[in-house]
Design an enzyme around this catalytic site. Structure first.
Site, PDB file in Angstrom:
ATOM      1  N   ASP A  90       0.854  -1.193   0.000  1.00  9.71           N
ATOM      2  CA  ASP A  90       0.000   0.000   0.000  1.00  9.71           C
ATOM      3  C   ASP A  90       0.885   1.238   0.000  1.00  9.71           C
ATOM      4  O   ASP A  90       2.030   1.205   0.472  1.00  9.71           O
ATOM      5  CB  ASP A  90      -0.942   0.013   1.219  1.00  9.71           C
ATOM      6  CG  ASP A  90      -0.200  -0.110   2.555  1.00  9.71           C
ATOM      7  OD1 ASP A  90       0.710  -0.957   2.649  1.00  9.71           O
ATOM      8  OD2 ASP A  90      -0.518   0.647   3.481  1.00  9.71           O
ATOM      9  N   GLU A 155      -0.197  -1.206   5.723  1.00  7.07           N
ATOM     10  CA  GLU A 155       0.826  -0.806   6.689  1.00  7.07           C
ATOM     11  C   GLU A 155       0.628   0.654   7.076  1.00  7.07           C
ATOM     12  O   GLU A 155       0.848   1.031   8.224  1.00  7.07           O
ATOM     13  CB  GLU A 155       2.225  -1.005   6.087  1.00  7.07           C
ATOM     14  CG  GLU A 155       3.373  -0.757   7.060  1.00  7.07           C
ATOM     15  CD  GLU A 155       3.768   0.713   7.197  1.00  7.07           C
ATOM     16  OE1 GLU A 155       4.325   1.075   8.235  1.00  7.07           O
ATOM     17  OE2 GLU A 155       3.509   1.509   6.269  1.00  7.07           O
TER      18      GLU A 155
END
Ligand SMILES: [Zn+2]
Length: 465
Positions: A90, A155
């Site tokens: 991400d 994350e």
């Protein structure tokens, strides 16, 4: 110079293929999109697409792959005890694209760099770890370990990916995370987020005086660089005098007086590098005259716990150790809403301190002024001893490739590797390198990308011995 020459040759030989794979991933804007979570895409369809692409690349290189509910995934190769590399796919939003010279999702290459969101944080390092394991596996050496590159998909926004991973998947014997810093970060402070608040009872609130609003700070982990205080009064006279030394703006709005205090932002793990606007203001409240108690009295009380310091001394929690240094304390926010005045605070505590003990002391300090304490988060410290096999192996690999003789480092906080036991942060940012993660024109230097891949490959060779 290197024992594992064949493997390092393969890293170089595959370098172009690796950068091509990385560009494919950069071109997928895998920004969290919870509005589009339907259809089995908990973090949005573009996030799933990034995971699928990563697993497709890995499968093409001969890895076994797994998709864990579109929240995380892994690529694994070899046989035997499991070694993990923990990365994420991400990325942060690009922000205002007019601040970028290169397209945020263009994977453009210029001046020996690849530009784009995720190049350094963390798609570049993820691909690097994958190709390092590929070089080892395709070199013909017998694999005595399983190497698993684990990729999470949130994350940057809560790490639910790793909660999900740990619920059903195998935990590696040891892991490193290429989502931090070289050489090795083996000590990370604990993080404690708390709130202190005081409800003014109805009678008190009725008399709510001239100070009508106070608002500063936003996120726990940022030193607040601004504070607004609004007074329902006609004259700025006394305010100006007291607030002059802290350089506050005192503005007559026609409906009252707005006081605007400015500071300098910094990360909460290094609060001394900033200038805390809230603490600056609290330092003046004792001399400020804003009408009858109780609010003034409450602000004076809370100010007594947060003097112009960042070591938590007045809160009664100051401490330090040799491994990780002193406790740091950031007064992150202050607000008043529905008759409740509250402050929020971020503490980073040394690896040998106990979160429970600190909470006990904070509770005592809060009770001492008649305020309530609420704990929002207590994330324990991380410490893997420098003499451990994990830290020794990674340092040896780093030294072999760089020619340095590096020591492990300590940090103020919450990197990704804290989500797995027996894990440390290992790259991918080199000492002295410009940090562009989360910024416009994020890039990775192609030299660094090559070097980190050699380092990861060397480390995997050492683990495999
Ligand atoms: Zn990251």
């Amino acid at each position: 110079m290197m024992n594992n020459e064949r493997i390092h040759e393969l890293v170089d030989k595959n370098f172009e293929d690796m950068t091509a794979s990385l560009s494919e991933l950069i071109r997928i804007p895998s920004v969290l999109d919870e509005s589009a979570r339907s259809g089995g895409h908990p973090f949005g369809p573009r996030m799933t697409e990034a995971l699928d692409k990563f697993l497709e690349i890995a499968a093409r290189l001969g890895f076994r792959t797994a998709n864990i509910d579109n929240m995380a995934g892994y690529a694994e190769i070899g046989e035997g005890p499991l070694i993990g590399a923990l990365a994420h796919l991400d990325v942060m939003p690009a922000g205002d694209e007019s601040n970028w010279k290169y397209r945020p999702f263009g994977a453009e290459t210029a001046e020996g760099r690849m530009y784009g969101r995720g190049t350094s944080d963390d798609k570049g390092p993820a691909v690097s770890a994958l190709y390092a394991a590929y070089a080892l596996a395709s070199s013909g050496v017998r694999l005595n370990r399983r190497f698993r590159v684990i990729v999470g998909l949130d994350e940057e926004s809560g790490m639910r990916c790793m909660e999900r991973y740990k619920r059903t998947e195998e935990i590696p014997e040891m892991s490193f995370s290429p989502d931090g810093f070289f050489p090795v970060v083996n000590a990370e402070k604990g993080i404690l987020h708390f709130e202190m608040s005081r409800r003014l009872d109805a009678a008190e609130a009725m008399g709510l005086p001239e100070l009508a609003d106070i608002k500063g700070g936003d996120r726990f982990n940022i030193v607040p660089d601004g504070l607004d205080v609004f007074f329902k009064r006609a004259s700025a006279a006394n305010l100006e005098l007291v607030l002059m030394p802290i350089g506050a703006d005192v503005i007559d709005t026609g409906r009252g007086i707005l006081v605007r205090v400015r500071g300098k932002t910094a990360h909460a793990m290094e609060p001394h590098k900033g200038e805390n606007a809230i603490q600056k203001f609290l330092g003046t409240v004792e001399s400020l005259d804003f009408g009858p108690p109780p609010l003034h009295a409450e602000l004076v009380k809370i100010a007594s716990l947060f003097k112009m310091e960042s070591d938590g001394a007045s809160l009664g929690v100051a401490c330090a150790d040799d491994v990780s240094g002193p406790l740091t304390c950031n007064l992150a926010a202050i607000s008043m809403k529905d008759g409740v005045i509250s402050v929020r605070c971020d503490i980073r505590y040394p690896v040998t301190a106990s979160g429970g003990e600190l909470i006990y002391k904070l509770r005592k300090s809060a009770a001492g002024i008649g305020w309530k304490l609420g704990i929002a988060r207590d994330s324990p410290p991380l410490f893997v001893p420098p003499e451990s096999k994990l830290v020794q192996t990674l340092l040896e690999a780093y030294d072999t490739i760089t020619g340095e003789s590096a020591k492990p480092k300590s940090m103020g906080g919450g990197t990704y590797c804290k989500t797995l036991p027996n894990s440390v942060s290992f790259g991918a940012q080199f000492p002295g390198e410009e940090e562009t993660a989360h910024q416009p024109d994020e890039y990775i230097s192609l030299d660094s990308l090559r070097k980190m891949t050699h380092i990861y490959a060397e480390a995997l060779c050492l683990f495999n011995e």
